[in-house]
Write a protein that holds these residues in place. Structure first.
Motif, PDB file in Angstrom:
ATOM      1  N   THR A  42      -0.003  -5.107  -0.432  1.00 58.34           N
ATOM      2  CA  THR A  42       1.190  -4.277  -0.315  1.00 58.34           C
ATOM      3  C   THR A  42       2.043  -4.350  -1.571  1.00 58.34           C
ATOM      4  N   ARG A  43       1.751  -5.318  -2.440  1.00 56.26           N
ATOM      5  CA  ARG A  43       2.467  -5.456  -3.705  1.00 56.26           C
ATOM      6  C   ARG A  43       1.459  -5.424  -4.847  1.00 56.26           C
ATOM      7  N   GLU A  84      -3.724  -0.269  -2.185  1.00 60.10           N
ATOM      8  CA  GLU A  84      -2.318  -0.602  -2.019  1.00 60.10           C
ATOM      9  C   GLU A  84      -1.812   0.077  -0.756  1.00 60.10           C
ATOM     10  N   ASP A  86       2.357  -0.753   4.253  1.00 60.11           N
ATOM     11  CA  ASP A  86       2.886  -1.878   5.013  1.00 60.11           C
ATOM     12  C   ASP A  86       1.720  -2.694   5.551  1.00 60.11           C
ATOM     13  N   GLU A  87       2.030  -3.778   6.249  1.00 60.94           N
ATOM     14  CA  GLU A  87       0.971  -4.680   6.702  1.00 60.94           C
ATOM     15  C   GLU A  87       0.139  -4.078   7.837  1.00 60.94           C
ATOM     16  N   LEU A 126      -2.339  -2.157   6.053  1.00 60.62           N
ATOM     17  CA  LEU A 126      -3.235  -3.096   5.370  1.00 60.62           C
ATOM     18  C   LEU A 126      -4.289  -3.647   6.328  1.00 60.62           C
TER      19      LEU A 126
END
Length: 263
Positions: A98-99, A121, A124-125, A128
């Motif tokens: 996410t980063r 990328e 949000d989780e 992900l």
């Protein structure tokens, strides 16, 4: 004389045994028993492989890694440890985050070349976790790595089942934006192993300079195994970790380091 009812019971018992054995084999196959028993990724370090079931990290399973502290140094070591594991698999590696702060040249130094990595990328989780699950289901990847702060039992179970079905290894790197999120690492998950990596002083050199980096590698949880900790040298260009030579030979300095590590 044995009663007919008794004779029927004995015959029934003999007839059921092979059926039970066959059912047990089917259940084991459905649970991924054959995958876990036959396909593992050994570290090549007997002291570590001997603590793991079947002598290595299970392929077709989910594994968790976190830094020993909340700082960037331990966080970087965690990413390098995950990259070294992924580097020793075959095929592309899906890396979900996410980063966008991953340093690709550092991954290449531990054997994971940029040409093998597919970066995703996520916003949000939740997205992900979906990417990780799809990647594990694909079956054509060498490894799937995801950086996330929280991992519930439900989410980890979905990842574990996807990994079992495809035979792909999954690695969850636990990263936290704030210290309060770190407590989630102690919650139960479906992961096969749980690791923690802390940076130690580098290996001493006979001349001025900086030696090979050292880590305290803690096996916090291992399904069908026991917890343990190891002082290791950071991965080389082929993703292989090693025990420091002074620890292998049991020097007094090594004993002092062990005492500081356990403290």
């Amino acid at each position: 004389m044995q009663s007919p009812r008794r004779r029927y019971f004995v015959m029934h018992d003999h007839a059921v045994n092979p059926v039970i054995a066959e059912l047990r084999e089917r259940i084991e196959r459905l649970e991924g028993g054959e995958i876990r028993r036959r396909l593992v990724l050994p570290f090549g370090v007997p002291e570590i492989d001997g603590r793991l079931p079947q002598g290595g990290l299970a392929l077709g399973a989910l594994h968790e890694i976190a830094g020993g502290g909340n700082g960037a140094v331990d966080g970087a070591a965690t990413a390098l440890f995950a990259a070294a594991v992924a580097a020793r698999t075959r095929g592309p590696v899906l890396w979900c985050m996410t980063r966008a702060d991953l340093f690709a040249p550092a991954l290449a130094q531990v054997g994971l070349s940029p040409g093998r990595v597919i970066y995703v990328e996520a916003g949000d989780e939740k997205a992900l976790l979906s990417c990780m699950e799809e990647g594990l289901r694909h079956g054509g990847l060498g490894a799937v790595v995801g950086e996330l702060a929280r991992l519930s039992m439900t989410a980890s179970r979905r990842l574990q089942l996807s990994a079992e079905n495809s035979g792909t290894i999954g690695i969850a790197i636990r990263r936290w934006r704030r210290q309060t999120e770190a407590s989630d690492f102690g919650q139960p998950t479906a992961s096969a192993t749980r690791w923690r990596v802390s940076v130690l002083p580098s290996s001493p050199l006979p001349v001025p300079g900086v030696g090979r980096a050292r880590w305290l590698l803690e096996l916090i949880r291992c399904r069908a195994g026991e917890s343990a900790d190891f002082e290791v040298e950071a991965p080389d260009a082929k993703g292989r970790i090693a025990l420091p030579s002074d620890l292998v030979h049991g020097s007094s300095q090594a004993e002092a380091w062990r005492g500081r590590a356990s403290a």
